[in-house]
Scaffold this motif. Structure first.
Motif, PDB file in Angstrom:
ATOM      1  N   ALA A 391     -14.461 -18.316  -6.327  1.00 15.78           N
ATOM      2  CA  ALA A 391     -13.326 -17.846  -5.521  1.00 15.78           C
ATOM      3  C   ALA A 391     -12.140 -18.796  -5.647  1.00 15.78           C
ATOM      4  CB  ALA A 391     -13.760 -17.714  -4.064  1.00 15.78           C
ATOM      5  N   ILE A 392     -12.420 -20.103  -5.601  1.00 19.61           N
ATOM      6  CA  ILE A 392     -11.338 -21.086  -5.717  1.00 19.61           C
ATOM      7  C   ILE A 392     -10.745 -21.042  -7.121  1.00 19.61           C
ATOM      8  CG2 ILE A 392     -10.764 -23.541  -5.580  1.00 19.61           C
ATOM      9  CD1 ILE A 392     -13.144 -23.814  -3.598  1.00 19.61           C
ATOM     10  N   ALA A 393     -11.598 -20.920  -8.129  1.00 22.56           N
ATOM     11  CA  ALA A 393     -11.116 -20.840  -9.517  1.00 22.56           C
ATOM     12  C   ALA A 393     -10.227 -19.619  -9.707  1.00 22.56           C
ATOM     13  CB  ALA A 393     -12.305 -20.806 -10.483  1.00 22.56           C
ATOM     14  N   ARG A 394     -10.608 -18.489  -9.083  1.00 24.81           N
ATOM     15  CA  ARG A 394      -9.801 -17.271  -9.180  1.00 24.81           C
ATOM     16  C   ARG A 394      -8.395 -17.506  -8.617  1.00 24.81           C
ATOM     17  NH1 ARG A 394     -12.390 -14.304  -5.727  1.00 24.81           N
ATOM     18  NH2 ARG A 394     -14.091 -13.945  -7.213  1.00 24.81           N
ATOM     19  N   ALA A 395      -8.309 -18.168  -7.442  1.00 27.45           N
ATOM     20  CA  ALA A 395      -7.013 -18.426  -6.818  1.00 27.45           C
ATOM     21  C   ALA A 395      -6.162 -19.356  -7.677  1.00 27.45           C
ATOM     22  CB  ALA A 395      -7.231 -19.030  -5.430  1.00 27.45           C
ATOM     23  N   LEU A 396      -6.780 -20.380  -8.260  1.00 31.92           N
ATOM     24  CA  LEU A 396      -6.027 -21.315  -9.097  1.00 31.92           C
ATOM     25  C   LEU A 396      -5.576 -20.654 -10.394  1.00 31.92           C
ATOM     26  CD1 LEU A 396      -8.201 -24.574  -8.778  1.00 31.92           C
ATOM     27  CD2 LEU A 396      -6.209 -23.915  -7.443  1.00 31.92           C
ATOM     28  N   ALA A 397      -6.465 -19.892 -11.016  1.00 37.90           N
ATOM     29  CA  ALA A 397      -6.141 -19.262 -12.296  1.00 37.90           C
ATOM     30  C   ALA A 397      -5.004 -18.263 -12.154  1.00 37.90           C
ATOM     31  CB  ALA A 397      -7.382 -18.580 -12.866  1.00 37.90           C
ATOM     32  N   LEU A 398      -4.958 -17.563 -11.015  1.00 38.64           N
ATOM     33  CA  LEU A 398      -3.857 -16.619 -10.783  1.00 38.64           C
ATOM     34  C   LEU A 398      -2.516 -17.329 -10.817  1.00 38.64           C
ATOM     35  CD1 LEU A 398      -5.067 -14.119  -8.016  1.00 38.64           C
ATOM     36  CD2 LEU A 398      -4.185 -13.557 -10.301  1.00 38.64           C
ATOM     37  N   GLN A 399      -2.454 -18.547 -10.245  1.00 39.63           N
ATOM     38  CA  GLN A 399      -1.193 -19.289 -10.220  1.00 39.63           C
ATOM     39  C   GLN A 399      -0.857 -19.893 -11.580  1.00 39.63           C
ATOM     40  OE1 GLN A 399      -0.422 -21.858  -6.714  1.00 39.63           O
ATOM     41  NE2 GLN A 399      -2.507 -21.332  -6.086  1.00 39.63           N
ATOM     42  N   LEU A 400      -1.880 -20.266 -12.342  1.00 44.54           N
ATOM     43  CA  LEU A 400      -1.631 -21.014 -13.575  1.00 44.54           C
ATOM     44  C   LEU A 400      -1.583 -20.162 -14.830  1.00 44.54           C
ATOM     45  CD1 LEU A 400      -3.904 -24.134 -12.935  1.00 44.54           C
ATOM     46  CD2 LEU A 400      -1.418 -24.009 -12.768  1.00 44.54           C
ATOM     47  N   GLY A 401      -2.212 -18.954 -14.803  1.00 40.61           N
ATOM     48  CA  GLY A 401      -2.236 -18.204 -16.050  1.00 40.61           C
ATOM     49  C   GLY A 401      -2.404 -16.711 -15.926  1.00 40.61           C
ATOM     50  N   GLY A 402      -2.482 -16.194 -14.728  1.00 42.63           N
ATOM     51  CA  GLY A 402      -2.582 -14.754 -14.564  1.00 42.63           C
ATOM     52  C   GLY A 402      -3.991 -14.229 -14.792  1.00 42.63           C
ATOM     53  N   GLU A 403      -4.106 -12.901 -14.920  1.00 39.48           N
ATOM     54  CA  GLU A 403      -5.402 -12.232 -14.972  1.00 39.48           C
ATOM     55  C   GLU A 403      -6.266 -12.652 -16.157  1.00 39.48           C
ATOM     56  OE1 GLU A 403      -6.950 -10.442 -12.898  1.00 39.48           O
ATOM     57  OE2 GLU A 403      -5.368 -10.253 -11.403  1.00 39.48           O
ATOM     58  N   ALA A 404      -5.640 -12.927 -17.293  1.00 39.97           N
ATOM     59  CA  ALA A 404      -6.426 -13.322 -18.472  1.00 39.97           C
ATOM     60  C   ALA A 404      -7.176 -14.619 -18.199  1.00 39.97           C
ATOM     61  CB  ALA A 404      -5.509 -13.477 -19.682  1.00 39.97           C
ATOM     62  N   LEU A 405      -6.496 -15.568 -17.579  1.00 41.73           N
ATOM     63  CA  LEU A 405      -7.146 -16.846 -17.251  1.00 41.73           C
ATOM     64  C   LEU A 405      -8.168 -16.659 -16.139  1.00 41.73           C
ATOM     65  CD1 LEU A 405      -7.375 -19.867 -17.716  1.00 41.73           C
ATOM     66  CD2 LEU A 405      -5.435 -20.212 -16.165  1.00 41.73           C
ATOM     67  N   VAL A 406      -7.881 -15.764 -15.187  1.00 43.36           N
ATOM     68  CA  VAL A 406      -8.808 -15.506 -14.084  1.00 43.36           C
ATOM     69  C   VAL A 406     -10.171 -15.056 -14.619  1.00 43.36           C
ATOM     70  CG1 VAL A 406      -9.307 -13.963 -12.148  1.00 43.36           C
ATOM     71  CG2 VAL A 406      -7.048 -15.003 -12.364  1.00 43.36           C
ATOM     72  N   LYS A 407     -10.161 -14.119 -15.542  1.00 42.11           N
ATOM     73  CA  LYS A 407     -11.410 -13.559 -16.054  1.00 42.11           C
ATOM     74  C   LYS A 407     -12.277 -14.631 -16.715  1.00 42.11           C
ATOM     75  CE  LYS A 407     -13.131  -9.901 -19.124  1.00 42.11           C
ATOM     76  NZ  LYS A 407     -12.745  -8.815 -20.064  1.00 42.11           N
ATOM     77  N   ARG A 408     -11.652 -15.487 -17.524  1.00 45.07           N
ATOM     78  CA  ARG A 408     -12.415 -16.498 -18.251  1.00 45.07           C
ATOM     79  C   ARG A 408     -12.853 -17.630 -17.322  1.00 45.07           C
ATOM     80  NH1 ARG A 408     -11.832 -14.682 -23.072  1.00 45.07           N
ATOM     81  NH2 ARG A 408     -12.702 -16.402 -24.263  1.00 45.07           N
ATOM     82  N   ALA A 409     -11.994 -17.980 -16.359  1.00 48.42           N
ATOM     83  CA  ALA A 409     -12.338 -19.049 -15.424  1.00 48.42           C
ATOM     84  C   ALA A 409     -13.489 -18.621 -14.511  1.00 48.42           C
ATOM     85  CB  ALA A 409     -11.120 -19.442 -14.593  1.00 48.42           C
TER      86      ALA A 409
END
Length: 713
Positions: A391-409
């Motif tokens: 959950a925390i990784a999802r929130a950070l990835a959204l700020q740093l790289g968008g959905e593409a980063l969210v999925k991999r993180a």
């Protein structure tokens, strides 16, 4: 000859190797310090430690056979108390003199021997005496007992010594290991001392198997190391033995040909040095089939379990050859080499078996098993922890790289802890994360996800590398934030030197990633975004955790060479983007070098005090009315601010903190003139509020990069 060098050796059974170096150093330093206190050793005396698996020894230079007598003057009592009106001793004085051992058979003579001297407003009686210096026999006994009591013994043993024949039975002795011999030489003379049921002499024992004679007789304190090496086949000095091992390792690698590199570290070198008395490096090898196992596994088992030194090739890859430090030097070393090769083979076979077995299950198939592993009784299982990290990784990835980063993180975060359930990590916990990376690649996962799984514990220690890619940075940040927020949320904080969950290290890891990767993340928002992942388990951890992070950041910056004033000035503003901190510090350092800096820092401090006295920040409005500017100095300051402040703000907005502060430095002259010619607390309320507003506007303009008042001396 009254001054000679001293040698003291305690011969014992095999000492704990990880503690040996420190035991040897402390024994020598404490013994020397105790002798100095007794006046038997001087400030010029040099203590040289010796430590081998079966002995602790110290060689101390310039030790006296007897300490010098010392003149001592003691204050007794005021003259008015010690002498009566006729100048004769009072009973109180006589009683005091008797307690000091003085002869009072003739009171008149006893009084005549005293000295009168001013003591504050009155006169006092003083008694001069000569304290006889300690002899080495007595002093060394005392010093030796005190030094042994100061040893940092990790775990004490209790054992029994047979008592003297006139004292039948057994007596109990406590020490790190059973002691069997005591050597004490002052020059060539034995110093008679007793400790741990032993009486000193000039005999010791050499190598268990290779000594030329047994026992070994040491004729002189200065001959100790040479005699032990010659007759006892023992290299007594820890540092000399360590140096010899390093040299032999390098020579062995060189004999194998160009490109071989010995993988050695300080901890392993110290431990091996503590295991041998006469080092002899031998070259061994294992079957090449084991090289199919990840080299981290093989290296760890060789170093941790067998105390062997792996050999790498020119590409940094593990070879199938390794070096062993033997404690014996036979003419034909083949039996020793073969024995070590046989011993390591089962270890490597186990590692290969674990690796092969683990790869039969995917990391994804292990996720459900995390629900059966308890993480913390207040924070649930590793499965629950994994969900929070996701959950925390999802929130950070959204700020740093968008959905593409969210999925991999999210994928990397879900699988990051699954290697805890593998046989390899069960056997070698130090490989957690590393094995996850190997198994992720075997499962066919993309390289960035595999690297993120491997890197999510980074940085593991000071100076360690950061995660290699953005996925790894997100998961590593999320993992450390989960630990920090969780532990702070339940009040499980580090105390003193105790930090069982490594919260200080986690905080420094977060700081390094935010600063060195220059991430566009605000600290308060970062912490706040992590709290919801805990549900009802944690409701708040914000202010205390942020203070903790800033404290760690301050310490880290000071270690990097920034002054306490520079760090305090920048962190006083609690900058949310930690990536900005180095630029702010550079700007403050450049500003502090300007001629205008001291005056402006002092003015800022004065302004801060004025505004505090005027009321809360909210009570003072930064608005300024030109119509209420009466004095020339306040008009000049206002005009200068209208010109300078916008330019400084534009530079600040562009991220050029250094230029912004240097632009503001031009305000020094009008600020000085303002304080010289303007009464801030004017009687008229409108004038007073307008001047306070002018100062508030100035204060806001000047302290956006750092609190410049903190630079004032």
């Amino acid at each position: 000859m009254t001054h000679q060098n001293l040698l003291v050796e305690l011969f014992v059974e095999e000492l704990p190797p990880k503690a040996l170096k420190k035991l040897g150093d402390v024994f020598a330093s404490q013994l020397c310090a105790q002798l100095r206190q007794l006046g038997l050793a001087s400030s010029d005396s040099v203590a040289t430690p010796f430590a081998s698996p079966r002995r602790l020894a110290a060689h101390i230079t310039h030790v006296a056979a007897k300490a010098a007598d010392t003149a001592v003057r003691q204050k007794l009592m005021p003259v008015s108390v010690g002498l009566d009106a006729n100048g004769l001793a009072t009973p109180a004085l006589l009683k005091k003199l008797q307690a000091l051992g003085a002869d009072v058979s003739d009171p008149v003579f006893a009084v005549a021997a005293l000295r009168k001297a001013p003591d504050g407003k009155a006169e006092a009686l003083f008694y001069d005496s000569l304290v006889t210096g300690a002899t080495l026999d007595v002093g060394l006994q005392q010093a030796l007992l005190a030094a042994l009591a100061q040893l940092p013994i990790p775990k004490m043993m209790s054992y029994q010594l047979q008592a003297d024949c006139e004292l039948p039975g057994w007596s109990s002795v406590n020490f790190v290991r059973p002691a069997h011999g005591l050597l004490a030489l002052h020059g060539s003379s034995v110093v008679p001392v007793k400790v741990l049921g032993l009486t000193s002499g000039k005999l010791t024992q050499g190598h268990r198997f290779e000594a030329l004679m047994s026992p070994v007789t040491v004729g002189h304190a200065d001959d100790y190391a040479a005699t032990l090496l010659r007759d006892g086949a023992v290299m007594a000095s820890f540092s000399d033995r360590r140096f010899a091992i390093v040299q032999q390792l390098a020579q062995a690698a060189e004999r194998l040909g160009p490109g071989f590199e010995v993988l050695m570290d300080d901890a392993l070198l110290d431990e091996v040095t503590a295991l041998v008395e006469r080092p002899n490096v031998l070259t061994c090898q294992f079957e090449e089939q084991f090289l199919a196992v990840p080299q981290e596994c093989l290296i760890l088992t060789m170093k941790a379990n067998q105390k062997y030194f792996p050999l790498l090739d020119t590409l940094g890859k593990l070879t199938n050859q390794f070096l062993v430090v033997s404690n014996i030097s036979p003419a034909d070393a083949s039996a020793v080499i073969g024995g070590n090769e046989r011993v390591v083979r089962p270890r490597l076979s186990d590692a290969k078996f674990f690796f092969d077995q683990d790869r039969k299950k995917t990391l994804e198939s292990r996720v459900a098993g995390l629900d059966k592993v308890v993480y913390h009784n207040k924070l649930g299982t590793q499965g629950e922890r994994m969900a929070r990290v996701c959950a925390i990784a999802r929130a950070l990835a959204l700020q740093l790289g968008g959905e593409a980063l969210v999925k991999r993180a999210e994928l990397a975060a879900r699988l990051a802890k699954t290697d805890l359930l593998t046989d390899m990590v069960g056997e070698f916990p130090e490989l957690q994360g590393i094995m996850g990376g190997y198994y992720a690649r075997h499962d066919g996962l993309d390289a960035d996800v595999a690297e993120a799984i491997e890197d999510h514990y980074k940085p593991r220690f000071a100076g360690d590398a950061l995660p290699r890619n953005s996925v790894g940075v997100v998961v590593a940040l999320a993992d450390k934030l989960e630990t920090l927020v969780g532990m702070f949320g339940i009040g499980n904080l580090p105390t003193g030197d105790k930090d069982p969950f490594a919260l200080r290290r986690h905080a420094l890891g977060v700081i390094r990633m935010l600063v060195e990767k220059d991430l566009a993340l605000d600290l308060n928002a970062l912490v706040a975004a992590a709290v919801p992942a805990f549900g009802s388990k944690v409701t708040d951890a914000g202010s205390a955790l942020c203070d903790f992070v800033y404290d760690r950041l301050a310490g880290s910056l000071r270690e990097q060479g920034y002054s306490a004033l520079e760090v305090d000035a920048v962190l006083a503003l609690r900058p949310q983007r930690l990536g900005d901190v180095p630029r702010r510090l550079a700007a403050v350092r450049a500003f502090a070098a300007l001629a205008e800096a001291p005056a402006l820092a002092a003015a800022n401090k004065r302004i801060s005090n004025i505004l505090k006295k005027a009321g809360t920040a909210a009570a003072v409005d930064a608005h300024v009315s030109e119509l209420l500017l009466k004095e020339d100095a306040e008009k000049a300051l206002y005009a200068a601010m209208q010109d300078i402040a916008p330019r400084a703000q534009a530079q600040l907005d562009a991220g050029d903190y250094t230029a912004s502060l240097q632009t503001l430095a031009a305000l020094r002259a009008p600020v000085d003139a303002f304080f010289d010619g303007v009464m801030v607390n004017a009687e008229a309320l409108d004038l007073r509020l307008n001047r306070l507003g002018l100062l508030k506007a100035l204060h806001l303009a000047m302290n956006q990069v750092a609190d410049l008042s903190r630079l004032a001396a």
